[in-house]
Design a protein around this motif. Structure first.
Motif, PDB file in Angstrom:
ATOM      1  N   ASN A 596       0.828  -1.205   0.000  1.00  0.00           N
ATOM      2  CA  ASN A 596       0.000   0.000   0.000  1.00  0.00           C
ATOM      3  C   ASN A 596       0.863   1.257   0.000  1.00  0.00           C
ATOM      4  O   ASN A 596       0.613   2.200  -0.748  1.00  0.00           O
ATOM      5  CB  ASN A 596      -0.923  -0.010   1.220  1.00  0.00           C
ATOM      6  CG  ASN A 596      -1.829   1.196   1.281  1.00  0.00           C
ATOM      7  OD1 ASN A 596      -2.691   1.384   0.434  1.00  0.00           O
ATOM      8  ND2 ASN A 596      -1.635   2.044   2.287  1.00  0.00           N
ATOM      9  N   LEU A 597       1.905   1.286   0.840  1.00  0.00           N
ATOM     10  CA  LEU A 597       2.794   2.446   0.887  1.00  0.00           C
ATOM     11  C   LEU A 597       3.504   2.652  -0.451  1.00  0.00           C
ATOM     12  O   LEU A 597       3.809   3.783  -0.846  1.00  0.00           O
ATOM     13  CB  LEU A 597       3.825   2.279   2.002  1.00  0.00           C
ATOM     14  CG  LEU A 597       3.305   2.429   3.435  1.00  0.00           C
ATOM     15  CD1 LEU A 597       4.382   2.035   4.437  1.00  0.00           C
ATOM     16  CD2 LEU A 597       2.849   3.861   3.679  1.00  0.00           C
ATOM     17  N   ALA A 598       3.759   1.548  -1.158  1.00  0.00           N
ATOM     18  CA  ALA A 598       4.431   1.638  -2.452  1.00  0.00           C
ATOM     19  C   ALA A 598       3.487   2.051  -3.572  1.00  0.00           C
ATOM     20  O   ALA A 598       3.904   2.181  -4.722  1.00  0.00           O
ATOM     21  CB  ALA A 598       5.075   0.296  -2.798  1.00  0.00           C
ATOM     22  N   PRO A 635      -6.019   0.353   1.268  1.00  0.00           N
ATOM     23  CA  PRO A 635      -5.910   0.466  -0.197  1.00  0.00           C
ATOM     24  C   PRO A 635      -7.265   0.598  -0.890  1.00  0.00           C
ATOM     25  O   PRO A 635      -7.348   1.170  -1.982  1.00  0.00           O
ATOM     26  CB  PRO A 635      -5.188  -0.827  -0.603  1.00  0.00           C
ATOM     27  CG  PRO A 635      -5.402  -1.774   0.515  1.00  0.00           C
ATOM     28  CD  PRO A 635      -5.463  -0.930   1.748  1.00  0.00           C
ATOM     29  N   MET A 636      -8.327   0.079  -0.280  1.00  0.00           N
ATOM     30  CA  MET A 636      -9.660   0.288  -0.863  1.00  0.00           C
ATOM     31  C   MET A 636      -9.985   1.775  -0.914  1.00  0.00           C
ATOM     32  O   MET A 636     -10.571   2.249  -1.889  1.00  0.00           O
ATOM     33  CB  MET A 636     -10.718  -0.449  -0.032  1.00  0.00           C
ATOM     34  CG  MET A 636     -10.735  -1.955  -0.208  1.00  0.00           C
ATOM     35  SD  MET A 636     -11.988  -2.691   0.893  1.00  0.00           S
ATOM     36  CE  MET A 636     -11.902  -4.406   0.379  1.00  0.00           C
ATOM     37  N   ALA A 638      -7.802   4.155  -1.174  1.00  0.00           N
ATOM     38  CA  ALA A 638      -6.975   4.696  -2.254  1.00  0.00           C
ATOM     39  C   ALA A 638      -7.550   4.357  -3.622  1.00  0.00           C
ATOM     40  O   ALA A 638      -7.463   5.162  -4.561  1.00  0.00           O
ATOM     41  CB  ALA A 638      -5.543   4.174  -2.136  1.00  0.00           C
ATOM     42  N   LEU A 639      -8.157   3.179  -3.736  1.00  0.00           N
ATOM     43  CA  LEU A 639      -8.744   2.757  -5.012  1.00  0.00           C
ATOM     44  C   LEU A 639     -10.098   3.413  -5.279  1.00  0.00           C
ATOM     45  O   LEU A 639     -10.687   3.209  -6.339  1.00  0.00           O
ATOM     46  CB  LEU A 639      -8.905   1.230  -5.037  1.00  0.00           C
ATOM     47  CG  LEU A 639      -7.609   0.417  -5.094  1.00  0.00           C
ATOM     48  CD1 LEU A 639      -7.882  -1.037  -4.755  1.00  0.00           C
ATOM     49  CD2 LEU A 639      -6.956   0.541  -6.464  1.00  0.00           C
ATOM     50  N   GLY A 640     -10.596   4.158  -4.320  1.00  0.00           N
ATOM     51  CA  GLY A 640     -11.901   4.799  -4.482  1.00  0.00           C
ATOM     52  C   GLY A 640     -13.066   3.913  -4.118  1.00  0.00           C
ATOM     53  O   GLY A 640     -14.213   4.241  -4.397  1.00  0.00           O
ATOM     54  N   GLU A 641     -12.784   2.786  -3.441  1.00  0.00           N
ATOM     55  CA  GLU A 641     -13.852   1.874  -3.020  1.00  0.00           C
ATOM     56  C   GLU A 641     -14.271   2.250  -1.594  1.00  0.00           C
ATOM     57  O   GLU A 641     -14.137   1.476  -0.644  1.00  0.00           O
ATOM     58  CB  GLU A 641     -13.350   0.430  -3.099  1.00  0.00           C
ATOM     59  CG  GLU A 641     -12.923   0.026  -4.506  1.00  0.00           C
ATOM     60  CD  GLU A 641     -12.208  -1.318  -4.545  1.00  0.00           C
ATOM     61  OE1 GLU A 641     -12.124  -1.993  -3.496  1.00  0.00           O
ATOM     62  OE2 GLU A 641     -11.714  -1.700  -5.628  1.00  0.00           O
TER      63      GLU A 641
END
Length: 949
Positions: A596-598, A635-636, A638-641
């Motif tokens: 996720n950080l990457a 990460p969800m 970040a993915l817009g979920e």
């Protein structure tokens, strides 16, 4: 055996109705927990029994907490419940229901399987196994689980109940737990457990008070036909306490002078029995409120026919109630009255007799020897009790909380025992063992106090390894409590172990020290210590310590900017990480976090969900998997979920995670609140964790997250304050040591945004300062995402924003960056090129609406309105505009799904689905879900689909 008497229930129709409503809610919306509180004799058990008998097609299982001299018998109520299910469905079926953690049931069912050891992970595995067993049993028939006399319970039972209250969600299960309110003094350990339970979803409290005059009269009439005026006299004398009313009414019906107190009434009933039966009852009372027939027969000096006759007389008099293999007193007050009537010498002799029988025949123990310890203490045989307590505590099958209690009991009588050190070792040794048990029990605060006492008592000439091990316990406790000082304590432990020859203790200390150094942001030190830990673990062939140290080393490499090497190291650590459940969970947590950080958000999400599957296979999904729920949600976002992420976070928080996990999940919830335009929730989180945001925490990762939240809120919140954003970002950028480059790049972007909005004289100097700070940030895999954003914020012109909006690095970044960059470009164009601004606004708004970022939608609408471009059409005018999640729920309602089916599909609780449906009906102004579904079919725009023209 005679049937159990039907309980007399009068004056409780309102409470019975409330329980029935709760049962209906459990059947339709998922598990419920009700705490029934009342003083002794208020009819808690009677109410619960009457309620259970009124249910159709319900499976009822009951367990009673059992106390010995104020100490709860380990898992007594839970063991009774699970044994009941084994009798009904068979051992193989219950084992199958328990899933991967089935072996942990050996703690409850001796002989079912060898009981596991006492490590913390085994305690959590047992909790999950019991949860699964109850859920699967409820799939056969809706399940009512009754836990009686919670005030007499033990810490393990209370913690398990708290876990069940959170982990049971959609299953048709209702838990009824009764307790005496007057038993809970101000510092009673059950009080905080009850407070936590009442904060959980689906938990309610039902208080039982005395009957009024009419209710008392009804109960008196139900017992017999009293002469005129007797009911009023009974009410005055009993104060409406149902059990006292019943006893007084029986006395009146029998023509006996009414006793003055409830105790006198109960003693009168017992003393009306034969001398032999009274003797049996006194003998039984020393065993507790319930007892096995075989144990009583072994202790009693009566021949079997005489014992049976006495027991039958006690049952006929409703003093005892039989069960499958033994008896229990009809009411706890009856037991207390009989026990209190024992003469001091009689009390001691009876307990000594029980102790002798249990010593000779340990298979008769109902609590793995815990009852033997109690009887020895009650018989004042302190030397034997001391030895038995220590033996039971050191038995690997003893639950961690009980082991802790037994060690502390031994410590209490240390000065009263002859030569205790000859039995147990020195006093500081027992303190150390108690501290270790406290760590396994998850009681870090108690562990810290005990181990600090052990360290103070450590002899000056003790072997260095002794002090080192105690320092490791202290360091672990400090880390679990998120308090400073852990690395320093662990460094001292390492120094004491010596490096020749390599020892397991040194590997343990090095591994834990490297992990805490990494969490404190001291990454170069963490790598050096991890390298040594890896070498020592390799020499000892200890893959678990090696795997954990490689995890730490990998994360530190990434934090220093060498992410490719760090990710490679982490991947290589995977094989070693399977050696222990705790290390395996740590690997999946770190692996998903670093992806996720990457900026590899999809891979990070998949890795976290794979970790959840791993915890399920270990029987630890609802405990160890909680952190991975958060790692999937991040990460969800970040993915817009956003809607799916919110479901994941809500579920994780419902499971009552440990303190350090709570902080992570609260931060994630604050991110969701930010993008959903709920600024007050963000402010509350920032206020709750202000000390962490200011750097007063050993875990720097959380300071970075809170800094980002502060800055975003200050820039886009309802009260824009670029000065606040600048100050927050500078706290990190001026002291970047310990913060990972990925976070520093995000902070630099927000610092640049703050400069763009500031209009003070210091801006030129601060621009130069920021340029220097950006130049010092190490390279990171996310640099291509954030460097164009920093440049656009500093330039502040349309060309740079247009370039950022089209940059592949920005497009690969968090989903909110696209509409945010579109917002800034539209602002630049609005005053110069209104025609050019309009499509930018429309595209940005579509994307913001798609992901549910209402904060950005509001800002985009504001720019459009100010530019005279008109507010873009909303899907439904306020207040009927539906959130992204509500549109998902509405689509399923339109498809004819029930609340339970909606919950299963959307990974939310049934109660949450019900709340969403209620909100939808209110917003749409329709009375029923059928009307809402019909409206959705006629207006697809309500579901986020293009309207039919």
């Amino acid at each position: 055996m005679p049937p159990r008497p039907v309980p007399l229930l009068v004056g409780r129709s309102a409470q019975l109705d409330e329980l029935r409503r709760t049962w209906s809610a459990a059947l339709t919306d998922g598990a419920r927990l009700t705490l029934v509180a009342g003083e002794a004799g208020m009819g808690k058990t009677t109410l619960v029994a009457a309620f259970a008998e009124s249910l159709d097609d319900a499976e009822v299982v009951t367990g009673q907490c059992v106390a010995f001299a104020g100490e709860g018998m380990p898992y007594a109520a839970v063991a009774q419940i699970v044994r009941d299910l084994v009798r009904r469905y068979g051992q193989d079926q219950v084992i199958g229901w328990a899933g991967a953690g089935w072996t942990s049931l050996g703690t409850l069912l001796p002989g079912l399987t060898p009981a596991p050891g006492g490590a913390d992970v085994e305690r959590l595995r047992l909790y999950e196994a019991v949860t699964l067993v109850l859920e699967e049993a409820a799939r056969r028939h809706p399940l009512l689980v009754v836990v009686e006399d919670l005030h007499w319970g033990d810490q393990s039972t209370w913690h398990l109940l708290r876990f069940l209250g959170a982990a049971l969600t959609d299953a048709p299960v209702m838990i009824l737990a009764t307790y005496r309110e007057e038993e809970l003094h101000r510092r009673h350990p059950l009080r905080p457990v009850l407070a936590e339970l009442l904060r959980q979803r689906g938990t309610t409290r039902l208080d039982l008070g005395p009957l009024d005059a009419a209710g008392t009269a009804d109960l008196v009439a139900a017992v017999g036909s009293p002469p005129p005026g007797v009911a009023a006299a009974i009410y005055r004398r009993s104060d409406g306490v149902p059990y006292f009313v019943e006893e007084l009414a029986r006395a009146a019906a029998d023509g006996v002078t009414m006793p003055g107190t409830l105790r006198d009434a109960l003693l009168g009933r017992v003393r009306a029995l034969s001398e032999e039966t009274q003797h049996v009852l006194r003998t039984a009372a020393a065993a507790g409120t319930q007892f096995e027939h075989e144990l009583l027969a072994a202790v009693s000096d009566l021949p079997a026919p005489a014992l049976d006759a006495a027991l039958r007389e006690a049952v006929d008099a409703v003093v005892l109630v039989p069960d499958e293999t033994g008896y229990r007193f009809r009411h706890a007050l009856l037991h207390e009255v009989v026990q209190d009537d024992l003469l001091p010498g009689e009390h001691t002799r009876l307990h000594a007799r029980y102790a002798a029988v249990l010593t000779e025949r340990p298979e008769l123990s109902a609590a793995r020897g815990h009852d033997l310890v109690h009887h020895l203490f009650a018989a004042h045989r302190l030397d034997e009790a001391f030895r038995a307590a220590l033996a039971s505590a050191e038995d690997g099958a003893t639950a961690p909380h009980e082991a802790l209690a037994l060690y502390e009991r031994a410590l209490e009588v240390w000065d009263l025992v002859r030569e205790p050190a000859a039995v147990a070792g020195d006093h500081d040794v027992v303190l150390e063992r108690a501290a270790r048990a406290a760590i396994w029990a998850g009681e870090a605060e108690r562990a810290l106090a005990l181990v600090e006492a052990a360290l103070r008592g450590t002899p000056a000439d003790a072997a260095p390894e002794v002090r080192a091990y105690r320092l490791v316990i202290q360091g672990r406790a400090l880390g679990n409590l998120m308090r400073p000082g852990g690395p320093e304590v662990l460094a001292e432990a390492v120094a004491l172990t010596g490096d020749r020859p390599p020892t397991r203790q040194r590997a343990m200390a090095l591994e834990l020290l490297s992990a805490q150094l990494g969490l404190a942001g001291r990454h170069r030190e963490a790598i050096a210590v991890a390298d040594e830990a890896i070498a020592v673990a390799t020499a000892l062939d200890e893959p678990a310590y090696r795997g954990s140290a490689r995890n730490t080393r990998a994360m530190a490499l990434c934090a220093l900017g060498d992410e490719e090497a760090g990710l490679a190291e982490l991947a290589a650590a995977r094989a070693d990480s399977t050696a222990r459940s705790r290390i395996a969970m740590r690997f999946w947590i770190n692996w998903s976090n670093q992806l996720n950080l990457a900026g590899r958000f999809q891979e990070a999400k998949e890795a976290a969900l794979a970790g959840v599957e791993m915890t399920r296979a270990l029987g630890l999904e609802r405990s160890g998997g909680v952190m991975l729920f958060g790692n999937a949600a991040e990460p969800m976002i970040a993915l817009g979920e956003l809607a799916a992420a919110e479901r994941m976070v809500d579920r994780a928080i419902e499971l009552v995670p440990p303190q350090n996990y709570v902080l992570h999940l609260r931060i994630l919830r604050a991110w969701l609140a930010l993008w959903h335009d709920r600024p007050e929730e963000v402010e509350q989180t920032l206020a709750d964790f202000a000390s962490v945001a200011e750097g007063h925490s050993p875990q720097t990762q959380f300071q970075g997250e809170l800094t980002l939240l502060t800055a975003w809120l200050a820039l886009l919140g309802p009260r824009p304050d670029p000065g606040r954003a600048w100050d927050a970002t500078q706290r990190m950028l001026r002291a970047p040591g310990g913060h990972v480059p990925n976070r520093l790049w995000q902070v630099a972007h927000l610092a640049a945004a703050a400069l763009r909005l500031r209009a003070d004289d210091a801006v030129p100097a601060d621009r130069a300062l920021l340029a220097g700070q950006v130049a010092e940030i190490p390279a990171a895999l996310v640099r291509p995402t954030w460097a164009p954003m920093v440049a656009a914020e500093l330039a502040g012109d349309a060309a740079t924003w247009r370039s950022a909006l089209a940059d592949p690095g920005v497009l690969a970044g968090p989903a909110v960056l696209g509409p945010y960059a579109g917002l800034q470009l539209a602002r630049c164009l609005a005053g110069q090129d209104r025609a050019g601004a309009e499509p930018v606004l429309a595209a940005a708004r579509r994307e913001a609406e798609r992901i549910g970022a209402r904060l950005l939608t509001r800002h985009l609408d504001d720019v459009a309105q100010r530019a005279g471009l008109g507010t873009p059409r909303r899907r439904g005018a306020d207040p009927t505009a539906l959130t992204v999640r509500e549109r998902e729920v509405l689509a399923l309602v339109a498809a004819g799904r029930s609340n339970g089916e909606i919950a299963a599909e959307l990974f939310i609780s049934t109660k949450t689905a019900s709340v969403h449906v209620s909100n939808i009906l209110a917003k749409l102004g329709v009375p029923t879900r059928g009307a809402a579904g019909a409206l959705a079919h006629s207006r697809p725009d309500l579901l986020g689909e293009p309207a039919v023209r």
